[in-house]
Motif scaffolding. Structure first.
Motif, PDB file in Angstrom:
ATOM      1  N   GLY A 165       0.787  -1.228   0.000  1.00  0.00           N
ATOM      2  CA  GLY A 165       0.000   0.000   0.000  1.00  0.00           C
ATOM      3  C   GLY A 165       0.817   1.275   0.000  1.00  0.00           C
ATOM      4  O   GLY A 165       0.574   2.168   0.809  1.00  0.00           O
ATOM      5  N   GLY A 166       1.812   1.361  -0.873  1.00  0.00           N
ATOM      6  CA  GLY A 166       2.559   2.614  -0.994  1.00  0.00           C
ATOM      7  C   GLY A 166       3.692   2.775  -0.007  1.00  0.00           C
ATOM      8  O   GLY A 166       4.293   3.842   0.065  1.00  0.00           O
ATOM      9  N   ILE A 178       6.739   5.652   0.534  1.00  0.00           N
ATOM     10  CA  ILE A 178       6.968   6.318   1.811  1.00  0.00           C
ATOM     11  C   ILE A 178       8.426   6.132   2.224  1.00  0.00           C
ATOM     12  O   ILE A 178       9.045   7.048   2.771  1.00  0.00           O
ATOM     13  N   PRO A 210     -14.752   8.064   9.981  1.00  0.00           N
ATOM     14  CA  PRO A 210     -14.694   7.127   8.845  1.00  0.00           C
ATOM     15  C   PRO A 210     -13.308   6.505   8.742  1.00  0.00           C
ATOM     16  O   PRO A 210     -12.309   7.200   8.939  1.00  0.00           O
ATOM     17  N   GLN A 236     -11.376   5.787   6.497  1.00  0.00           N
ATOM     18  CA  GLN A 236     -10.414   6.267   5.509  1.00  0.00           C
ATOM     19  C   GLN A 236      -9.519   7.365   6.065  1.00  0.00           C
ATOM     20  O   GLN A 236      -8.400   7.538   5.609  1.00  0.00           O
ATOM     21  N   LEU A 262      -6.687   5.779   7.896  1.00  0.00           N
ATOM     22  CA  LEU A 262      -5.915   5.065   6.870  1.00  0.00           C
ATOM     23  C   LEU A 262      -5.004   6.005   6.099  1.00  0.00           C
ATOM     24  O   LEU A 262      -3.931   5.612   5.651  1.00  0.00           O
ATOM     25  N   SER A 263      -5.451   7.262   5.943  1.00  0.00           N
ATOM     26  CA  SER A 263      -4.654   8.173   5.130  1.00  0.00           C
ATOM     27  C   SER A 263      -3.554   8.833   5.950  1.00  0.00           C
ATOM     28  O   SER A 263      -2.726   9.544   5.397  1.00  0.00           O
ATOM     29  N   TYR A 303       0.177   8.422   4.904  1.00  0.00           N
ATOM     30  CA  TYR A 303       0.493   9.105   3.655  1.00  0.00           C
ATOM     31  C   TYR A 303       0.610  10.605   3.881  1.00  0.00           C
ATOM     32  O   TYR A 303       1.487  11.265   3.342  1.00  0.00           O
ATOM     33  N   LEU A 304      -0.323  11.126   4.704  1.00  0.00           N
ATOM     34  CA  LEU A 304      -0.248  12.556   5.008  1.00  0.00           C
ATOM     35  C   LEU A 304       1.060  12.862   5.731  1.00  0.00           C
ATOM     36  O   LEU A 304       1.708  13.873   5.458  1.00  0.00           O
ATOM     37  N   ALA A 326       3.855  11.326   5.383  1.00  0.00           N
ATOM     38  CA  ALA A 326       4.948  11.317   4.408  1.00  0.00           C
ATOM     39  C   ALA A 326       4.989  12.623   3.631  1.00  0.00           C
ATOM     40  O   ALA A 326       6.064  13.183   3.397  1.00  0.00           O
ATOM     41  N   ILE A 327       3.790  13.143   3.268  1.00  0.00           N
ATOM     42  CA  ILE A 327       3.767  14.386   2.494  1.00  0.00           C
ATOM     43  C   ILE A 327       4.274  15.547   3.342  1.00  0.00           C
ATOM     44  O   ILE A 327       5.082  16.363   2.897  1.00  0.00           O
ATOM     45  N   VAL A 333       7.321  11.325  -5.504  1.00  0.00           N
ATOM     46  CA  VAL A 333       6.765  10.765  -4.277  1.00  0.00           C
ATOM     47  C   VAL A 333       5.425  11.408  -3.971  1.00  0.00           C
ATOM     48  O   VAL A 333       4.455  10.733  -3.624  1.00  0.00           O
ATOM     49  N   PHE A 334       5.362  12.737  -4.162  1.00  0.00           N
ATOM     50  CA  PHE A 334       4.105  13.408  -3.850  1.00  0.00           C
ATOM     51  C   PHE A 334       2.975  12.908  -4.731  1.00  0.00           C
ATOM     52  O   PHE A 334       1.893  12.580  -4.251  1.00  0.00           O
ATOM     53  N   VAL A 372       2.641  10.134  -6.401  1.00  0.00           N
ATOM     54  CA  VAL A 372       2.246   8.747  -6.150  1.00  0.00           C
ATOM     55  C   VAL A 372       1.392   8.657  -4.895  1.00  0.00           C
ATOM     56  O   VAL A 372       0.361   7.975  -4.869  1.00  0.00           O
ATOM     57  N   ILE A 373       1.814   9.392  -3.846  1.00  0.00           N
ATOM     58  CA  ILE A 373       1.028   9.351  -2.614  1.00  0.00           C
ATOM     59  C   ILE A 373      -0.330  10.006  -2.850  1.00  0.00           C
ATOM     60  O   ILE A 373      -1.347   9.572  -2.298  1.00  0.00           O
ATOM     61  N   ILE A 412      -2.801   7.497  -4.009  1.00  0.00           N
ATOM     62  CA  ILE A 412      -3.367   6.674  -2.944  1.00  0.00           C
ATOM     63  C   ILE A 412      -4.435   7.456  -2.189  1.00  0.00           C
ATOM     64  O   ILE A 412      -5.523   6.947  -1.914  1.00  0.00           O
ATOM     65  N   LEU A 413      -4.120   8.731  -1.888  1.00  0.00           N
ATOM     66  CA  LEU A 413      -5.084   9.547  -1.140  1.00  0.00           C
ATOM     67  C   LEU A 413      -6.371   9.720  -1.945  1.00  0.00           C
ATOM     68  O   LEU A 413      -7.466   9.660  -1.382  1.00  0.00           O
ATOM     69  N   LEU A 451      -8.451   6.645  -1.724  1.00  0.00           N
ATOM     70  CA  LEU A 451      -9.089   6.566  -0.403  1.00  0.00           C
ATOM     71  C   LEU A 451     -10.293   7.506  -0.345  1.00  0.00           C
ATOM     72  O   LEU A 451     -11.327   7.175   0.243  1.00  0.00           O
ATOM     73  N   TYR A 501     -14.192   6.689   0.463  1.00  0.00           N
ATOM     74  CA  TYR A 501     -14.942   7.340   1.543  1.00  0.00           C
ATOM     75  C   TYR A 501     -16.248   7.912   1.016  1.00  0.00           C
ATOM     76  O   TYR A 501     -17.310   7.713   1.601  1.00  0.00           O
TER      77      TYR A 501
END
Lengths: 308, 354
Positions: A226-227, A231, A271, A273, A276-277, A280-281, A283-284, B148-149, B151-152, B155-156, B159, B163
């Motif tokens: 999953g990414g 990361i 929720p 999600q 789950l996010s 990723y957040l 990492a950003i 990287v941004f 690709v992430i 995923i976001l 998601l 939702y």
């Protein structure tokens, strides 16, 4: 003395044993980027490592063979990566993206082709702690013995990579190649050879990360990682390409990553999600906040052998 | 002695032929490995894509998003901006279009058909472009790696769609998790009754003409110069930031537009797994055609033939969908191998090398 409740203690053990999932690939990316290669195929290699170790462990019931198999397969990919990079006209970024797409397709294809569609998917046993006999119930050390062997391997790998980087001739040449391969070559460093070795070891580490993820969760699903490979690249930037920083960077990431399960369990209103996010957040935010530190000067550029 | 132009033309024809031969060879090996009859597999693919007019229209339906995402990749990669987020921008376009339609429904507004379609196109373009500009801003203001941004971001975005489909936008009259449908005026009109061929094809043909003209402009030249060398383009006095900004807007915009057209022409609502990896397929197409816009349009057509033909293959033999990704990766690999072989042989023979 602070008394830690058994539940909290179990929670901490879980977090610590999840650290190597991200630590191994991050180390691999650090090694590869120090040598001047981008290694964007990390996610694909992780997935391939994961599916290979899952299938092998499922059929042989042996962790060691499974880990070895996924390491060897990833090493083969590492060999092809550096060969294609130096011999053909692939750019580093293109090759990384291709490896990623290939890994994504190939891993889920292999899984579907061999396992097929079933009502219940077979799981494998999780990695055992290093010592589960009653002999190990030594008052203080009992906490350490409940971790599995690869956690220690991960810590050793960090120390080893630090030593190799800063205490050996190999490490010096490797860092020199990352900054200026032509000068390194003219001063007598075997650039192609070192690039090859670095790529093979780095890809083995990436594959090991995926394999470890399978062994810790006990099953494979499509797009399991999953990414996390991406990361890992963000974390390598955050660590400033220092092996010793990789340890705390990946520990920090794992805490955030594990927090999502806690939030999902405690606040069912949110929720799923959103938690789950979170990784990723994170990492950003990491990417945005950390300005480019002493990035290897030759990162991602084409290396051509000096014609003499 | 050959002149330069016919030399390059001859070499690209050779590379193309070798690519076809190699990819047929590699995919035959792949079919053998998963236990299919090779000739039967090929005949199913051909019959599934060109066998009947209905199937061919289906190819065109797939051709629309694939071409747009591949052009998105071509524009960004030519400018040296590694926008891997076509998938995310595709989804963003679809989400924004659906969101506005649901908003209009709640307010009780219903634009006339033509205006509705214009809204779809504009929203799709600018939301996708905005998502790409975000990556641009992060790269040049905060020095964040755009790969990287983006690709992430993919995923976001997926998601987010998950939702919305189970959460606030869910259509409660259907047991499956689907979003509320689009307003009728925001749906692409069907061109031939009884098929799925929608007006998005017309939009695509406009875009193709636009891109072919765009390739002749000075802006395209500056964009490619920037992609080749930032230093040179800065020294020659180009405003690199501005060029890159427009390149990002066009690249993300094309991907977002594809998403908007897909939701308004094919699905009419958001579904789980909405994109089917069109962003990634676009990337593969772009690399197969060596980042050339004209070639990538032709290549997209071939890829949509294969993808449409692979659908019945997948259903008959029950092979997983991901096998198709492997097939595409093999074709891409064989195009690179062919290029490499022709170059090496050319060097050996000597006369071919210019």
């Amino acid at each position: 003395m602070v008394i830690i409740s058994e539940a909290l203690y179990g929670y901490i053990i879980t977090i610590i044993s999840r650290i190597p999932i991200i630590l191994f690939p991050t180390l691999g990316v650090v090694l590869l980027q120090k040598t001047g290669m981008l290694g964007l195929g990390c996610e694909g290699i992780m997935l391939i490592g994961a599916v290979v170790s899952y299938l092998v462990v499922l059929y042989t019931k042996n962790f060691v063979i499974g880990l070895l198999a996924s390491i060897i397969v990833s090493m083969i990919f590492g060999y092809f990566y550096v060969t294609l990079l130096d011999k053909t006209r692939f750019t580093d970024m293109a090759l990384g993206v291709i490896l990623w797409l290939f890994g994504m397709g190939f891993s889920s294809f292999l899984y579907r082709a061999i396992i097929g569609v079933r009502p219940i998917y077979p799981t494998i046993e999780q990695l055992p702690p290093i010592c589960s006999w009653s002999l190990c119930e030594i008052p203080v050390l009992v906490y350490l013995t409940r971790l599995n062997i690869l956690v220690y391997v991960a810590i050793l790998a960090v120390i080893l990579m630090h030593l190799v980087f800063y205490k050996t001739l190999f490490g010096i040449s490797l860092r020199a190649i990352g900054d200026d391969p032509r000068s390194a070559e003219l001063s007598g460093v075997l650039v192609s050879n070192i690039r090859l070795r670095s790529s093979i070891v780095a890809h083995a580490l990436m594959g090991l990360g995926g394999a470890y993820m399978v062994l810790i969760t006990g099953g494979f699903t499509e797009n399991l990682t999953g990414g996390r490979g991406w990361i890992a690249i963000a974390l390598a930037v955050l660590s400033g390409w220092e092996p010793k920083n990789v340890l705390w960077v990946s520990a920090m990431f794992t805490v955030v990553d594990s927090l999502q399960y806690y939030i999902q369990a405690t606040f069912p209103v949110i929720p799923p999600q959103l938690p789950l996010s979170m990784p990723y957040l994170t990492a950003i935010i990491t990417l945005v906040l950390v300005r480019g530190r002493s990035q290897p000067a030759y990162l991602g550029k084409r290396y051509e052998k000096v014609e003499t | 002695m050959l002149d330069q132009k016919s030399f390059f033309l001859g070499r690209s024809i050779l590379v193309f032929l070798l690519t076809v031969i190699l990819s047929l060879l590699l995919s035959s090996l792949f079919f053998l490995a998963i236990g299919l009859n090779v000739f039967e597999a090929y005949s199913i693919i051909i019959r599934g894509s060109l066998g009947s007019p209905g199937r061919f229209l289906e190819v065109l339906v797939k051709f629309v998003p694939i071409t747009m995402t591949s052009l998105a990749a071509v524009v960004a990669l030519n400018a040296g901006f590694y926008n891997i987020g076509a998938e995310g921008q595709f989804i963003t376009g679809a989400i924004v279009v659906t969101g506005i339609s649901i908003l209009f429904n709640q307010v009780g507004l219903e634009p006339p058909l033509f205006l509705g379609l214009l809204i779809v196109l504009a929203l799709g373009f600018f939301s996708g472009g905005g998502a790409a500009l975000l990556a641009y801003v992060l790269k040049y203001k905060f020095n964040a790696n755009e790969i990287v941004f983006t690709v992430i971001y993919n995923i976001l975005a997926s998601l987010m769609i998950e939702y919305l489909v189970v959460g606030p936008w869910r259509d409660l009259s259907i047991p499956e998790p689907l979003s509320l449908p689009l307003q009728p005026s925001m749906r692409m009109p069907v061109l031939i009754q009884g098929t799925r061929l929608h007006a998005g094809v017309l939009v695509l043909s406009l875009i193709i003409v636009g891109i072919l003209l765009f390739q002749k402009t000075i802006f395209w030249y500056m964009l490619r110069l920037l992609g080749q060398s930032q230093l040179v383009s800065e020294l020659s006095g180009l405003n690199t930031g501005k060029i890159l900004m427009y390149a990002c807007l066009i690249s993300g915009g094309l991907a977002g537009l594809a998403g908007g057209i897909e939701v308004s022409g094919v699905h009419h609502r958001l579904v789980r797994g909405f994109s089917q990896g069109y962003g990634f397929i676009g990337l593969i197409v772009a690399y197969t055609s060596r980042l050339n816009a004209t070639t990538s349009i032709v290549t997209s057509f071939f890829y949509s033939l294969i993808l449409t033909g692979a659908d019945p293959l997948q259903r008959i033999y029950k092979i997983p969908y991901s096998a198709i990704y492997v097939l595409l990766a093999l074709i891409l690999a064989s195009s690179f191998i062919a290029d490499f072989l022709i170059r090496t042989i050319g060097k050996r023979v000597g006369r071919w090398s210019l």
